[in-house]
Scaffold this motif. Structure first.
Motif, PDB file in Angstrom:
ATOM      1  N   PHE A 329       5.345  16.847   8.358  1.00 56.67           N
ATOM      2  CA  PHE A 329       4.400  17.464   6.872  1.00 56.67           C
ATOM      3  C   PHE A 329       2.833  16.386   7.341  1.00 56.67           C
ATOM      4  CE2 PHE A 329       7.581  15.685   4.172  1.00 56.67           C
ATOM      5  CZ  PHE A 329       8.456  16.522   3.963  1.00 56.67           C
ATOM      6  N   GLY A 330       2.983  16.467   8.972  1.00 55.49           N
ATOM      7  CA  GLY A 330       2.123  16.322   9.645  1.00 55.49           C
ATOM      8  C   GLY A 330       1.600  14.504   9.412  1.00 55.49           C
ATOM      9  N   THR A 331       0.267  14.331  10.886  1.00 55.30           N
ATOM     10  CA  THR A 331       0.910  12.326  11.454  1.00 55.30           C
ATOM     11  C   THR A 331      -0.390  12.279  10.368  1.00 55.30           C
ATOM     12  OG1 THR A 331       1.622  12.801  13.548  1.00 55.30           O
ATOM     13  CG2 THR A 331      -0.416  10.922  12.523  1.00 55.30           C
ATOM     14  N   ALA A 332      -1.629  12.572   9.926  1.00 51.69           N
ATOM     15  CA  ALA A 332      -2.742  12.063   9.574  1.00 51.69           C
ATOM     16  C   ALA A 332      -2.160  12.430   7.140  1.00 51.69           C
ATOM     17  CB  ALA A 332      -3.963  13.116   9.035  1.00 51.69           C
ATOM     18  N   ARG A 333      -1.715  13.180   7.169  1.00 49.87           N
ATOM     19  CA  ARG A 333      -0.935  12.995   6.346  1.00 49.87           C
ATOM     20  C   ARG A 333       0.021  12.440   5.794  1.00 49.87           C
ATOM     21  NH1 ARG A 333      -2.006  18.401   6.581  1.00 49.87           N
ATOM     22  NH2 ARG A 333       0.283  19.522   7.716  1.00 49.87           N
ATOM     23  N   LEU A 334       0.847  12.048   6.011  1.00 48.84           N
ATOM     24  CA  LEU A 334       1.887  11.005   6.318  1.00 48.84           C
ATOM     25  C   LEU A 334       1.122   9.844   6.330  1.00 48.84           C
ATOM     26  CD1 LEU A 334       5.078  10.114   6.192  1.00 48.84           C
ATOM     27  CD2 LEU A 334       4.736   9.852   8.723  1.00 48.84           C
ATOM     28  N   ILE A 335       0.256   9.498   7.153  1.00 51.67           N
ATOM     29  CA  ILE A 335      -0.253   7.702   7.099  1.00 51.67           C
ATOM     30  C   ILE A 335      -0.530   7.808   5.416  1.00 51.67           C
ATOM     31  CG2 ILE A 335      -2.030   6.752   7.774  1.00 51.67           C
ATOM     32  CD1 ILE A 335      -1.582   8.132  10.590  1.00 51.67           C
ATOM     33  N   ALA A 336      -1.939   9.436   5.055  1.00 49.65           N
ATOM     34  CA  ALA A 336      -1.936   8.882   3.874  1.00 49.65           C
ATOM     35  C   ALA A 336      -1.177   8.501   2.518  1.00 49.65           C
ATOM     36  CB  ALA A 336      -3.321   9.907   3.567  1.00 49.65           C
ATOM     37  N   ALA A 337      -0.385   9.343   2.827  1.00 54.63           N
ATOM     38  CA  ALA A 337       0.550   9.641   1.928  1.00 54.63           C
ATOM     39  C   ALA A 337       1.940   7.826   1.470  1.00 54.63           C
ATOM     40  CB  ALA A 337       1.923  10.378   1.847  1.00 54.63           C
ATOM     41  N   GLY A 338       2.291   7.654   3.080  1.00 52.04           N
ATOM     42  CA  GLY A 338       2.187   6.314   3.136  1.00 52.04           C
ATOM     43  C   GLY A 338       1.966   5.201   2.580  1.00 52.04           C
ATOM     44  N   THR A 339       0.395   5.376   3.203  1.00 54.40           N
ATOM     45  CA  THR A 339      -1.236   4.141   2.605  1.00 54.40           C
ATOM     46  C   THR A 339      -0.933   4.291   1.118  1.00 54.40           C
ATOM     47  OG1 THR A 339      -1.865   4.364   4.373  1.00 54.40           O
ATOM     48  CG2 THR A 339      -3.118   3.203   2.742  1.00 54.40           C
ATOM     49  N   ALA A 340      -1.033   5.722   0.638  1.00 57.99           N
ATOM     50  CA  ALA A 340      -0.782   5.787  -1.015  1.00 57.99           C
ATOM     51  C   ALA A 340       0.394   4.636  -1.557  1.00 57.99           C
ATOM     52  CB  ALA A 340      -1.018   6.868  -1.438  1.00 57.99           C
ATOM     53  N   VAL A 341       1.592   4.706  -1.108  1.00 53.78           N
ATOM     54  CA  VAL A 341       2.392   3.531  -1.381  1.00 53.78           C
ATOM     55  C   VAL A 341       1.655   2.519  -1.437  1.00 53.78           C
ATOM     56  CG1 VAL A 341       5.225   3.615  -0.944  1.00 53.78           C
ATOM     57  CG2 VAL A 341       4.676   5.904  -1.122  1.00 53.78           C
ATOM     58  N   SER A 342       1.472   2.055  -0.481  1.00 53.19           N
ATOM     59  CA  SER A 342       1.392   1.133   0.341  1.00 53.19           C
ATOM     60  C   SER A 342       0.497   0.636  -1.215  1.00 53.19           C
ATOM     61  CB  SER A 342       0.774   0.466   1.500  1.00 53.19           C
ATOM     62  OG  SER A 342       1.665   0.665   2.708  1.00 53.19           O
ATOM     63  N   VAL A 343      -0.842   1.719  -2.001  1.00 51.25           N
ATOM     64  CA  VAL A 343      -1.883   0.775  -2.945  1.00 51.25           C
ATOM     65  C   VAL A 343      -0.957   0.781  -3.734  1.00 51.25           C
ATOM     66  CG1 VAL A 343      -3.638   1.836  -4.030  1.00 51.25           C
ATOM     67  CG2 VAL A 343      -3.605   2.557  -1.764  1.00 51.25           C
ATOM     68  N   ALA A 344       0.040   1.470  -4.075  1.00 55.92           N
ATOM     69  CA  ALA A 344       1.059   0.859  -5.519  1.00 55.92           C
ATOM     70  C   ALA A 344       1.420  -0.262  -5.355  1.00 55.92           C
ATOM     71  CB  ALA A 344       2.231   2.464  -5.708  1.00 55.92           C
ATOM     72  N   GLY A 345       2.294  -0.624  -3.629  1.00 60.31           N
ATOM     73  CA  GLY A 345       2.934  -1.893  -3.937  1.00 60.31           C
ATOM     74  C   GLY A 345       1.824  -2.922  -3.770  1.00 60.31           C
ATOM     75  N   TYR A 346       0.713  -2.824  -3.477  1.00 59.20           N
ATOM     76  CA  TYR A 346      -0.721  -4.088  -3.444  1.00 59.20           C
ATOM     77  C   TYR A 346      -0.548  -3.694  -4.801  1.00 59.20           C
ATOM     78  CZ  TYR A 346      -0.160  -3.982   1.161  1.00 59.20           C
ATOM     79  OH  TYR A 346      -0.293  -3.515   2.499  1.00 59.20           O
ATOM     80  N   LEU A 347      -0.972  -3.176  -6.154  1.00 60.28           N
ATOM     81  CA  LEU A 347      -1.174  -3.273  -6.654  1.00 60.28           C
ATOM     82  C   LEU A 347       0.451  -4.183  -8.266  1.00 60.28           C
ATOM     83  CD1 LEU A 347      -2.828   0.366  -8.385  1.00 60.28           C
ATOM     84  CD2 LEU A 347      -3.809  -1.749  -8.376  1.00 60.28           C
ATOM     85  N   VAL A 348       1.010  -3.079  -7.572  1.00 62.03           N
ATOM     86  CA  VAL A 348       1.979  -3.852  -8.267  1.00 62.03           C
ATOM     87  C   VAL A 348       2.030  -5.399  -8.054  1.00 62.03           C
ATOM     88  CG1 VAL A 348       4.761  -4.448  -8.307  1.00 62.03           C
ATOM     89  CG2 VAL A 348       3.825  -2.068  -8.430  1.00 62.03           C
ATOM     90  N   LEU A 349       1.829  -6.285  -7.396  1.00 60.00           N
ATOM     91  CA  LEU A 349       1.928  -7.401  -6.581  1.00 60.00           C
ATOM     92  C   LEU A 349       0.409  -7.808  -7.364  1.00 60.00           C
ATOM     93  CD1 LEU A 349       2.058  -7.435  -2.874  1.00 60.00           C
ATOM     94  CD2 LEU A 349       3.692  -8.002  -4.601  1.00 60.00           C
ATOM     95  N   SER A 350      -0.380  -7.235  -8.109  1.00 57.25           N
ATOM     96  CA  SER A 350      -1.315  -8.298  -8.551  1.00 57.25           C
ATOM     97  C   SER A 350      -1.357  -8.020 -10.101  1.00 57.25           C
ATOM     98  CB  SER A 350      -2.654  -6.981  -8.866  1.00 57.25           C
ATOM     99  OG  SER A 350      -2.011  -5.951  -9.800  1.00 57.25           O
ATOM    100  N   GLN A 351       0.138  -7.699 -10.508  1.00 54.86           N
ATOM    101  CA  GLN A 351       0.970  -8.496 -11.328  1.00 54.86           C
ATOM    102  C   GLN A 351       1.633  -9.264 -11.601  1.00 54.86           C
ATOM    103  OE1 GLN A 351      -0.326  -6.497 -14.005  1.00 54.86           O
ATOM    104  NE2 GLN A 351      -1.647  -5.557 -12.610  1.00 54.86           N
ATOM    105  N   VAL A 352       1.849 -10.032 -10.554  1.00 53.73           N
ATOM    106  CA  VAL A 352       2.657 -10.820 -10.562  1.00 53.73           C
ATOM    107  C   VAL A 352       2.729 -12.386 -11.855  1.00 53.73           C
ATOM    108  CG1 VAL A 352       3.654 -12.895  -9.290  1.00 53.73           C
ATOM    109  CG2 VAL A 352       3.644 -10.210  -8.574  1.00 53.73           C
ATOM    110  N   GLY A 353       3.115 -12.997 -12.358  1.00 55.91           N
ATOM    111  CA  GLY A 353       3.740 -13.909 -13.026  1.00 55.91           C
ATOM    112  C   GLY A 353       3.940 -15.247 -12.496  1.00 55.91           C
ATOM    113  N   THR A 354       3.754 -16.280 -12.607  1.00 51.03           N
ATOM    114  CA  THR A 354       4.458 -17.640 -12.472  1.00 51.03           C
ATOM    115  C   THR A 354       6.090 -17.727 -12.833  1.00 51.03           C
ATOM    116  OG1 THR A 354       4.098 -18.576 -14.157  1.00 51.03           O
ATOM    117  CG2 THR A 354       2.824 -18.404 -12.122  1.00 51.03           C
ATOM    118  N   THR A 355       6.116 -16.812 -13.640  1.00 47.64           N
ATOM    119  CA  THR A 355       7.677 -16.734 -14.328  1.00 47.64           C
ATOM    120  C   THR A 355       8.649 -15.383 -14.685  1.00 47.64           C
ATOM    121  OG1 THR A 355       7.521 -16.982 -16.461  1.00 47.64           O
ATOM    122  CG2 THR A 355       7.892 -19.295 -15.403  1.00 47.64           C
ATOM    123  N   GLY A 356       9.609 -15.661 -13.538  1.00 46.58           N
ATOM    124  CA  GLY A 356      10.905 -13.930 -14.671  1.00 46.58           C
ATOM    125  C   GLY A 356       9.752 -12.674 -13.314  1.00 46.58           C
TER     126      GLY A 356
END
Length: 512
Positions: A329-356
């Motif tokens: 898929f190409g280096t630039a496109r893979l880095i961009a796509a992978g980083t988009a996955v990381s963005v999703a991960g960071y947004l999930v972390l922004s929803q973490v609470g103290t319990t459960g």
């Protein structure tokens, strides 16, 4: 000049296996020391200042000497430097293991840091020499980086097992047989390589480089611990001034410590920027997740280490598949796509609470790590591959230094953000009838809050702990949004800054 591509054979792949061993030891050493800290404190009884030196001197020496050691490797030979560094690391590990005084342990940790600075660029530069085929080199670098990620993840488990069976010195002594194996097999499996045109070492440049980087790292540490204070700004300013003098000196020298023309290569400079900023964003995971698991979720260090095992698996998957996916898929496109996955991960972390929220936390962290690994692997590959072979040591050192600065900057900014959010948030959450002294202690940090409730009534103590946990978790949420924003910018940088000729692996290397 174009070099003929030669595919690596059995000897080179065995050599790669040998090169991963020092890196694995370095990675384990990062986390094992913190587990051994209580045992060292009970045995050696260091003062508060000595403790700071024991913990910090290793990182200072590695960061400060990486550039110098990469350049020295180009001059005297990367294999020779690796063997010298391995011998020094083994001797310093034994000295640390049997230290009877805090000052001896500090000295041993300093030597370990300098030796570690020889191992990291030497191993990466040797990979550049051993694997001339671009696709094979990308795979070799992915294996090399996966080893480090797995070592960091397993460090807590490995160190915990040693401490369960032996004394605290065993976490240092374990490095000795590994380094001895490198010394025995290195001359048989690893080729020697150096810059044939390199002159002598400019020691004034060495002094400027070491002092400048250590000053910057010290300033970032102070920024993380105390916020924007004179103690942080002064070393940061001094580091910037020393860096300016260093750069000007390199431009005047016929044989500079760092060849600044490397930065004129678009792929090289873009890859370094992506690597530094990407590691900065990912540090939020490495820095905050263990704290959340132990302080908010209430798990022991060993159990917290077990919960981070999925992160190691995500790192392995992201790193080992990166070259294969980049070829398609190409280096630039893979880095961009992978980083988009990381963005999703960071947004999930922004929803973490103290319990459960353990599942939410681990899903977000795994997505962040999985998406970021292709960036770290492929940018490291671009840095090494875009530099001429005779500058492999310097290029590798710059790659490693960028990573070290990314970590230091990430800890500083993350720590400052979490502290600011915590202090602004906790005041409105503490119980109204809490004594002023306890309220002041709890307002400092989540660790102080948990320690301040020992003498309080149970109901009041629970209120303080609940308030501290919520304030800390709010800080984690804000850092999740911050990392997502930084990573979103990196998507654009990868797509714009990486040229088409770096989009897919090449079959030849162009050496100027």
């Amino acid at each position: 000049m174009t070099e003929t591509t030669t595919r690596a054979g059995r000897r080179e792949w065995l050599g790669l296996g040998l090169l991963t061993l020092p890196l694995f030891v370095l990675a384990i050493d990062v986390s094992a020391l913190f587990l051994a800290a209580p045992h060292i404190g009970a045995d050696l009884a260091p003062s508060a200042t000595q403790w700071l030196w024991i913990l910090d001197i290793y990182g200072f020496m590695i960061a400060g000497f990486l550039v110098t050691m990469g350049s020295i490797g180009d001059r005297i030979g990367r294999r020779r430097l690796l063997l010298v560094g391995s011998a020094a690391f083994a001797l310093a590990s034994a000295l640390a293991a049997f230290a009877q005084e805090p000052v001896v342990l500090i000295a041993a940790r300093a030597v370990l840091g300098v030796a570690g600075a020889t191992l990291m660029p030497s191993t990466l530069a040797l990979i550049r020499t051993m694997f001339r085929d671009d696709a094979q080199r990308a795979t070799a670098i992915s294996v090399w980086m996966t080893t480090f990620s797995v070592g960091v993840a397993l460090g807590a488990l490995f160190g915990g097992a040693l401490l369960q069976l032996f004394w605290w010195g065993s976490v240092f002594l374990a490095a000795v047989p590994v380094m001895l194996l490198v010394l025995v097999l290195g001359p048989r499996l690893l080729p020697e390589s150096r810059d044939p045109s390199a002159g002598g070492t400019d020691w004034a440049s060495v002094a400027l480089s070491v002092a400048g980087i250590i000053a910057v790292v010290q300033g970032l540490k102070e920024l993380a611990a105390e916020g924007i204070t004179a103690g942080a700004l002064l070393p940061l300013g001094a580091g910037a001034a020393l860096a300016t003098v260093f750069v000007r000196r390199q431009r005047r020298l016929a044989q500079p410590l760092i060849d600044l023309t490397l930065f004129s290569r678009r792929a090289f400079s873009t890859a370094l920027a992506l690597l530094t900023a990407g590691i900065f964003a990912a540090t939020a995971v490495n820095f905050l997740i263990p704290q959340y698991l132990q302080l908010v979720a209430g798990h022991s260090p060993l159990r917290a280490g077990l919960f981070t095992t999925p992160l190691a698996l995500a790192a392995m998957a992201g790193s080992l598949t990166a070259p294969w996916l980049a070829a398609r898929f190409g280096t630039a496109r893979l880095i961009a796509a992978g980083t988009a996955v990381s963005v999703a991960g960071y947004l999930v972390l922004s929803q973490v609470g103290t319990t459960g929220s353990l599942g939410t936390l681990l899903v977000g962290a795994c997505l962040a790590v999985l998406g970021m690994c292709p960036m770290t692997v492929l940018t490291t590959h671009l840095v090494v591959a875009s530099a001429p072979e005779h500058k492999a040591g310097s290029a590798a050192a710059l790659s490693e230094t960028s990573g070290e600065l990314g970590v230091a900057l990430g800890i500083a900014v993350t720590g400052s953000v979490v502290t600011a959010v915590y202090r602004a948030d906790i005041g409105g959450r503490l119980p109204a009838d809490l004594p002023a002294e306890a309220a002041e202690a709890a307002s400092g940090s989540i660790t102080a809050a948990h320690s301040s409730v020992a003498q309080l009534p149970a109901e009041l103590a629970q209120g303080v702990i609940r308030a501290a946990d919520e304030a800390f978790t709010h800080g984690l949420n804000v850092v999740g949004y911050l990392s997502a924003a930084v990573s979103a910018v990196l998507i654009a940088l990868a797509l714009i800054g990486l040229r088409e000729d770096t989009a897919r692996p090449r079959t030849q290397d162009a050496d100027a």
